[in-house]
Scaffold this active site. Structure first.
Site, PDB file in Angstrom:
ATOM      1  N   LYS A 129       0.835  -1.207   0.000  1.00 41.46           N
ATOM      2  CA  LYS A 129       0.000   0.000   0.000  1.00 41.46           C
ATOM      3  C   LYS A 129       0.867   1.253   0.000  1.00 41.46           C
ATOM      4  O   LYS A 129       0.590   2.216  -0.719  1.00 41.46           O
ATOM      5  CB  LYS A 129      -0.948  -0.013   1.215  1.00 41.46           C
ATOM      6  CG  LYS A 129      -2.043  -1.049   1.071  1.00 41.46           C
ATOM      7  CD  LYS A 129      -2.927  -1.230   2.293  1.00 41.46           C
ATOM      8  CE  LYS A 129      -3.876  -2.416   2.020  1.00 41.46           C
ATOM      9  NZ  LYS A 129      -4.905  -2.609   3.027  1.00 41.46           N
ATOM     10  N   GLN A 147      -5.257  -1.612   9.298  1.00 42.42           N
ATOM     11  CA  GLN A 147      -5.123  -2.939   8.690  1.00 42.42           C
ATOM     12  C   GLN A 147      -5.722  -4.012   9.606  1.00 42.42           C
ATOM     13  O   GLN A 147      -5.403  -4.080  10.794  1.00 42.42           O
ATOM     14  CB  GLN A 147      -3.637  -3.217   8.405  1.00 42.42           C
ATOM     15  CG  GLN A 147      -3.377  -4.450   7.571  1.00 42.42           C
ATOM     16  CD  GLN A 147      -3.824  -4.315   6.118  1.00 42.42           C
ATOM     17  OE1 GLN A 147      -3.981  -3.218   5.592  1.00 42.42           O
ATOM     18  NE2 GLN A 147      -4.042  -5.434   5.462  1.00 42.42           N
ATOM     19  N   ASP A 171     -11.588   2.453   3.429  1.00 42.47           N
ATOM     20  CA  ASP A 171     -11.947   1.037   3.343  1.00 42.47           C
ATOM     21  C   ASP A 171     -13.450   0.858   3.105  1.00 42.47           C
ATOM     22  O   ASP A 171     -13.896  -0.228   2.747  1.00 42.47           O
ATOM     23  CB  ASP A 171     -11.606   0.324   4.662  1.00 42.47           C
ATOM     24  CG  ASP A 171     -10.219  -0.286   4.679  1.00 42.47           C
ATOM     25  OD1 ASP A 171      -9.756  -0.744   3.619  1.00 42.47           O
ATOM     26  OD2 ASP A 171      -9.609  -0.313   5.768  1.00 42.47           O
TER      27      ASP A 171
HETATM   28  N1  L34 Z   1      -8.411  -2.529   6.777  1.00 43.55           N
HETATM   29  N2  L34 Z   1      -7.621  -4.617   6.237  1.00 43.55           N
HETATM   30  C1  L34 Z   1      -8.125  -3.440   5.849  1.00 43.55           C
HETATM   31  N3  L34 Z   1      -8.339  -3.135   4.536  1.00 43.55           N
HETATM   32  C2  L34 Z   1      -8.050  -4.040   3.579  1.00 43.55           C
HETATM   33  O1  L34 Z   1      -8.322  -3.769   2.298  1.00 43.55           O
HETATM   34  C3  L34 Z   1      -7.495  -5.268   3.947  1.00 43.55           C
HETATM   35  N4  L34 Z   1      -7.105  -6.230   3.022  1.00 43.55           N
HETATM   36  C4  L34 Z   1      -7.306  -7.639   3.356  1.00 43.55           C
HETATM   37  C5  L34 Z   1      -6.675  -7.872   4.734  1.00 43.55           C
HETATM   38  N5  L34 Z   1      -6.899  -6.800   5.660  1.00 43.55           N
HETATM   39  C6  L34 Z   1      -7.319  -5.553   5.307  1.00 43.55           C
HETATM   40  C7  L34 Z   1      -6.051  -6.103   2.218  1.00 43.55           C
HETATM   41  O2  L34 Z   1      -5.464  -5.047   2.026  1.00 43.55           O
HETATM   42  C8  L34 Z   1      -6.557  -8.320   2.241  1.00 43.55           C
HETATM   43  N6  L34 Z   1      -5.727  -7.290   1.649  1.00 43.55           N
HETATM   44  C9  L34 Z   1      -4.720  -7.520   0.699  1.00 43.55           C
HETATM   45  C10 L34 Z   1      -3.973  -6.497   0.133  1.00 43.55           C
HETATM   46  C11 L34 Z   1      -2.965  -6.751  -0.778  1.00 43.55           C
HETATM   47  C12 L34 Z   1      -2.681  -8.018  -1.156  1.00 43.55           C
HETATM   48  C13 L34 Z   1      -3.409  -9.046  -0.616  1.00 43.55           C
HETATM   49  C14 L34 Z   1      -4.428  -8.792   0.305  1.00 43.55           C
HETATM   50  C15 L34 Z   1      -1.570  -8.272  -2.108  1.00 43.55           C
HETATM   51  O3  L34 Z   1      -0.763  -7.409  -2.351  1.00 43.55           O
HETATM   52  N7  L34 Z   1      -1.463  -9.509  -2.660  1.00 43.55           N
HETATM   53  C16 L34 Z   1      -0.445  -9.910  -3.585  1.00 43.55           C
HETATM   54  C17 L34 Z   1       0.539 -10.880  -2.986  1.00 43.55           C
HETATM   55  C18 L34 Z   1       1.012 -10.554  -1.628  1.00 43.55           C
HETATM   56  C19 L34 Z   1       1.989 -11.573  -1.086  1.00 43.55           C
HETATM   57  O4  L34 Z   1       3.031 -11.758  -1.729  1.00 43.55           O
HETATM   58  O5  L34 Z   1       1.700 -12.155  -0.028  1.00 43.55           O
HETATM   59  C20 L34 Z   1      -1.127 -10.646  -4.733  1.00 43.55           C
HETATM   60  O6  L34 Z   1      -0.541 -10.668  -5.813  1.00 43.55           O
HETATM   61  O7  L34 Z   1      -2.203 -11.200  -4.517  1.00 43.55           O
END
Ligand code: L34
Length: 283
Positions: A52, A96, A119
């Site tokens: 982020k 988060q 959010d």
């Molecule tokens: N308050 N909490 C709040 N807002 C959110 O919108 C979230 N979320 C979820 C968990 N908690 C939260 C996220 O940001 C899930 N989430 C989230 C954000 C980014 C990624 C995955 C989940 C992400 O960048 N995923 C990458 C891989 C990450 C890795 O290598 O582990 C992907 O390519 O899916």
């Protein structure tokens, strides 16, 4: 063979739009700012928060990270949120999730000023989504819709099945599909005939939180399959809620994990933060 919907590509497109609009705002003296709060040492949350911050830098926002220790008290966290609510340079506040078990998530969400709630978790923003009169959409469901739009997939009249009923993903996801005139079914752990219901879906959204939960026999040939899950499989490798290898040949479109919905979640957060800055500046 399904067409892969790349969250990497679609999110880059969204971020480029946000970046361009951000430049325009800056020319008017407005610089969007996002505060991200992370409590404790959850390694997955750390990765997401880093992503982020990276996205903020890329689109030209100011970001502030508040990394609080595991032992933070509810009152300390609420006090920080109150301070950020009153800080003019901060347009968006995100805490988060999940929080450590001793903290009350609901009270934390309620403390965020709805106009800074990027959010869209605050009850007033949730209510606005329900009646279709909103500024912010929750990032993950909005990211899924953006992927659908990017492929020009028409939702109207389609059988849409959402597996999962969380406040953060399942419920708002169903609402967004309904807004586009989908015929929406929400499935959950008590659903009978889950397999049969899923197998009728033209558009199937998996938000269960269980690795490879959606198997090929649950998927209608030619269905659009959107995978919200981020799990680790038996080898510690990232995987979604969909058994990708076996479902992919059956679907018309499918999203990968990683590189699917995850990056979209972050791109939509950038969009919401831009919107927050505009609303707060009356621009
Ligand atoms: N308050 N909490 C709040 N807002 C959110 O919108 C979230 N979320 C979820 C968990 N908690 C939260 C996220 O940001 C899930 N989430 C989230 C954000 C980014 C990624 C995955 C989940 C992400 O960048 N995923 C990458 C891989 C990450 C890795 O290598 O582990 C992907 O390519 O899916």
């Amino acid at each position: 063979m399904a067409k892969l919907i790349s969250g990497k590509e679609v999110s880059a497109k969204v971020r480029a739009q946000v970046r361009e609009e951000c430049e325009g705002l800056k020319a008017k003296g407005i610089c969007p700012g996002l505060a991200v709060i992370i409590v404790g040492n959850d390694p997955a949350s750390r990765v997401y928060v880093n992503n982020k911050k990276k996205a903020c830098a890329e689109v030209g926002f100011v970001s502030e990270e508040y990394a609080l220790p595991e032992e933070t008290t509810q009152e300390e966290l609420l006090e920080l949120i109150r301070t950020l609510n009153n800080k003019p340079e901060i347009n968006g506040i995100l805490c988060q999730l999940p929080l450590p078990a001793h903290l009350d998530e609901k009270e934390v969400i309620n403390a965020i000023d709805p106009i800074k709630d990027v959010d869209a978790f605050h009850p007033s923003n949730v209510g606005r989504i329900m009646i279709g009169d909103y500024h912010f959409l929750p990032c993950t469901p909005a990211g899924v819709m953006e992927m659908i739009h990017n492929e020009n997939i028409d939702v109207s009249g389609k059988n849409c099945v959402v597996i999962g009923r969380s406040n953060i993903v399942g419920k708002p996801m169903a609402m967004l599909l309904l807004h586009e005139n989908g015929t929406v079914t929400i499935c959950h752990s008590r659903t009978k005939n889950l397999k049969e219901i899923c197998a009728c879906a033209d558009i199937l959204v998996a938000a269960v939180g269980r690795p490879k939960f959606v198997t090929a026999d649950m998927v209608k040939p030619g269905a659009v399959v959107l995978d919200v899950g981020i799990n680790r499989d038996e080898n510690g490798k990232l995987c979604g809620d969909v058994d990708f290898e076996n479902v992919e040949p059956k679907a018309s479109y499918i999203t990968p994990v990683p590189g699917g919905v995850g990056p979209m979640t972050i791109a939509m957060l950038m969009k919401n933060t831009l919107m927050a800055a505009k609303l707060q500046a009356n621009a």
